[in-house]
Motif scaffolding. Structure first.
Motif, short mmCIF file in Angstrom:
data_model
loop_
_atom_site.label_atom_id
_atom_site.label_comp_id
_atom_site.label_asym_id
_atom_site.label_seq_id
_atom_site.Cartn_x
_atom_site.Cartn_y
_atom_site.Cartn_z
N GLY A 81 0.79 -1.21 0.00
CA GLY A 81 0.00 0.00 0.00
C GLY A 81 0.83 1.27 0.00
N TYR A 82 2.13 1.14 -0.15
CA TYR A 82 3.00 2.33 -0.20
C TYR A 82 2.98 2.96 -1.58
N ARG A 83 3.12 2.14 -2.61
CA ARG A 83 3.08 2.62 -4.00
C ARG A 83 1.63 2.56 -4.48
N PRO A 84 1.04 3.65 -4.93
CA PRO A 84 -0.36 3.64 -5.35
C PRO A 84 -0.62 2.63 -6.46
N LEU A 85 -1.80 2.01 -6.42
CA LEU A 85 -2.19 1.04 -7.44
C LEU A 85 -2.50 1.72 -8.76
N THR A 86 -2.93 2.97 -8.73
CA THR A 86 -3.25 3.72 -9.93
C THR A 86 -1.99 4.33 -10.53
N TRP A 238 9.20 3.65 4.82
CA TRP A 238 7.74 3.56 4.74
C TRP A 238 7.26 2.11 4.66
N CYS A 239 8.01 1.26 3.97
CA CYS A 239 7.62 -0.16 3.90
C CYS A 239 7.79 -0.83 5.26
N ALA A 322 -5.47 -9.86 2.93
CA ALA A 322 -6.29 -9.58 4.11
C ALA A 322 -6.69 -8.11 4.20
N ALA A 323 -5.80 -7.23 3.71
CA ALA A 323 -6.02 -5.80 3.89
C ALA A 323 -6.86 -5.16 2.81
N GLY A 324 -6.70 -5.60 1.50
CA GLY A 324 -7.39 -4.88 0.42
C GLY A 324 -6.78 -3.48 0.33
N PRO A 325 -7.35 -2.51 -0.42
CA PRO A 325 -8.50 -2.69 -1.27
C PRO A 325 -8.16 -3.41 -2.56
N ARG A 326 -9.20 -3.76 -3.33
CA ARG A 326 -8.95 -4.56 -4.50
C ARG A 326 -8.31 -3.78 -5.63
N GLY A 331 -3.88 6.09 -1.69
CA GLY A 331 -2.50 5.79 -1.34
C GLY A 331 -2.23 6.14 0.10
N PRO A 332 -1.00 5.90 0.58
CA PRO A 332 -0.65 6.17 1.97
C PRO A 332 -0.64 7.64 2.26
#
Length: 332
Positions: A81-86, A238-239, A322-326, A331-332
Motif C-alpha cells: 500500500g505504499y506505492r499507489p495502485l493507480t 515507509w515499507c 487480508a487488507a485490500g482494497p482490491r 495511497g498512503p
C-alpha cells in the motif's frame, strides 16, 4: 501477518524447488537468446500493465513468488500500500512520501541532541554520541550495538555477506530505525527490528543495481548513486512502517502478538502431527523459546537471504489479501 510458522529445514527444502524460476529482480545475461516468458510471468506483466492494478490478482500471483526479471521492490510496495495502485498517481505520491521522509530524518535524526557531527561529509550518517544519558542517546546506543550483529546469510564465497558491514549501509539502517523508533514511543526500538529492515534494503539494492543478491557488494552503493540510495532509504522506511504496523503488538510490553502466534503454532502442530505435539508436551519443551526468534525476526536470522526473500513474497501477499482494497484505493 505471519503465516503458519515453518521449520527452517523444511522451508529450505521446499524453497529450493520454488526458487528455480529465480529470485525476482534482475540476473546476469549469458548472451543467449532470451527464453520465452513463462505463463506466470505473462500474467504478472498483464496485471502490472493495467492503469489501476488489481491488488487481489497481484497478491495471488506474488504468493507463489515474484517472477524473475520483475522489480520485486515495486511489487512489494504495491502490495504493502505504499506505492499507489493507480499508475497516474505513483510518481507524485512517491515523490511526496520520499520528501516527507527526508523532513522526518532532518528533524528527528539529523537534529537530534544525541548526535554530534564528526566532520563526516560522505552522507553515511556517521556521528559521535553526545552523552547518551537521555532517551534518544540510549536509543542510538542500542541501535549501534545491534547493527554490527546484523548478518546477511548468503554463501561463504559471496561478497554480499560483507555488505552489511559497510558504513554507508549501516548508516541507512541507523537512520531508518532511529526515526521509526522516535515516532513509535509505545514500543521504541527492540532487538530484531534491524533484521526486519534488512530484506527491504537488499531487495531495493537488487532492483537498483540489476544484480542478484549473491552478487551484491559495497561497489553497488556507489554504482547506484546518492540520489537513488536516498530513495531506497525513504522507501525502506515507509515499507518497514507498513509491515510493523501489522505486527506492532509483537514489540510492545508483554509481546501479546508473539504469545498469540506461539499459541497458534501449538494448535497447528497438534492438528497436523498429534504424536509430535504429545512428545513436546511430555518433554516439557516450551515452543516460546524455539519460535520466539522466528516470529520476532520474520525468519531473517534463520534462512539464507535468497530463501527469506522468497518467503517474504508470500508474507506480503497474504497481508495484502487480508487488507485490500482490491483496485486503485487511496495511497498512503
Amino acid at each position: 501477518r505471519i503465516p503458519h510458522p515453518t521449520a527452517p529445514r523444511q522451508f529450505l527444502l521446499r524453497a529450493s524447488s520454488l526458487m528455480t524460476g529465480g529470485t525476482g529482480g534482475s540476473g546476469s545475461s549469458s548472451g543467449a537468446p532470451a527464453p520465452k516468458l513463462s505463463r506466470r510471468r505473462q500474467r504478472f506483466d498483464a496485471a502490472l500493465a493495467l492503469e489501476s492494478v488489481d491488488k487481489k490478482v497481484l497478491s495471488e500471483l506474488a504468493w507463489s513468488g515474484v517472477s524473475e526479471g520483475l522489480s520485486r521492490s515495486e511489487i512489494w510496495q504495491l502490495l504493502l500500500g505504499y506505492r499507489p495502485l493507480t499508475r497516474g498517481r505513483r510518481a507524485e505520491a512517491l515523490q511526496k512520501k520520499r520528501e516527507e521522509y527526508q523532513l522526518l530524518r532532518q528533524s528527528l535524526y539529523d537534529a537530534s541532541l544525541a548526535l554530534v557531527p564528526d566532520g563526516d561529509t560522505n552522507g553515511s550518517g556517521s556521528a559521535a554520541e553526545a552523552g547518551g544519558v537521555d532517551g534518544e542517546g540510549a536509543l542510538l546506543k542500542q541501535i549501534r550495538k545491534d547493527l554490527p550483529r546484523t548478518q546477511l546469510r548468503i554463501g561463504a564465497d559471496s561478497p554480499a555477506g560483507k555488505l552489511v558491514d559497510n558504513q554507508q549501509f549501516q548508516g541507512l539502517m541507523e537512520r531508518v530505525l532511529f526515526v521509526w523508533a522516535v515516532r513509535q514511543p509505545a514500543s521504541g526500538y527492540v532487538q530484531g527490528l534491524n533484521d526486519v529492515l534488512l530484506p527491504l534494503i537488499v531487495v531495493g539494492l537488487m532492483d537498483a543495481s540489476g544484480r542478484p543478491v549473491e552478487q551484491l557488494d559495497a561497489g553497488v552503493l556507489s554504482q547506484i548513486g546518492e540520489e537513488r540510495f536516498a530513495e531506497i532509504e525513504a522507501d525502506c522506511y515507509w515499507c518497514l512502517t507498513k509491515i510493523l504496523s501489522e505486527i506492532f503488538d509483537h514489540y510492545t510490553h508483554g509481546q501479546p502478538g508473539i504469545q498469540r502466534m506461539v499459541q497458534r503454532l501449538k494448535e497447528i502442530i497438534r492438528r497436523i502431527d498429534a504424536p509430535l505435539s504429545a512428545h513436546l508436551e511430555d518433554q516439557h519443551i516450551d515452543l516460546m523459546g524455539t519460535a520466539f526468534r522466528w516470529i520476532t525476526c520474520l525468519m531473517v536470522r534463520e534462512l539464507p537471504m535468497v530463501c527469506c526473500i522468497r518467503l517474504w513474497d508470500t508474507l506480503i501477499a497474504e497481508s495484502a489479501q487480508a487488507a485490500g482494497p482490491r483496485r486503485g484505493g487511496p495511497g498512503p
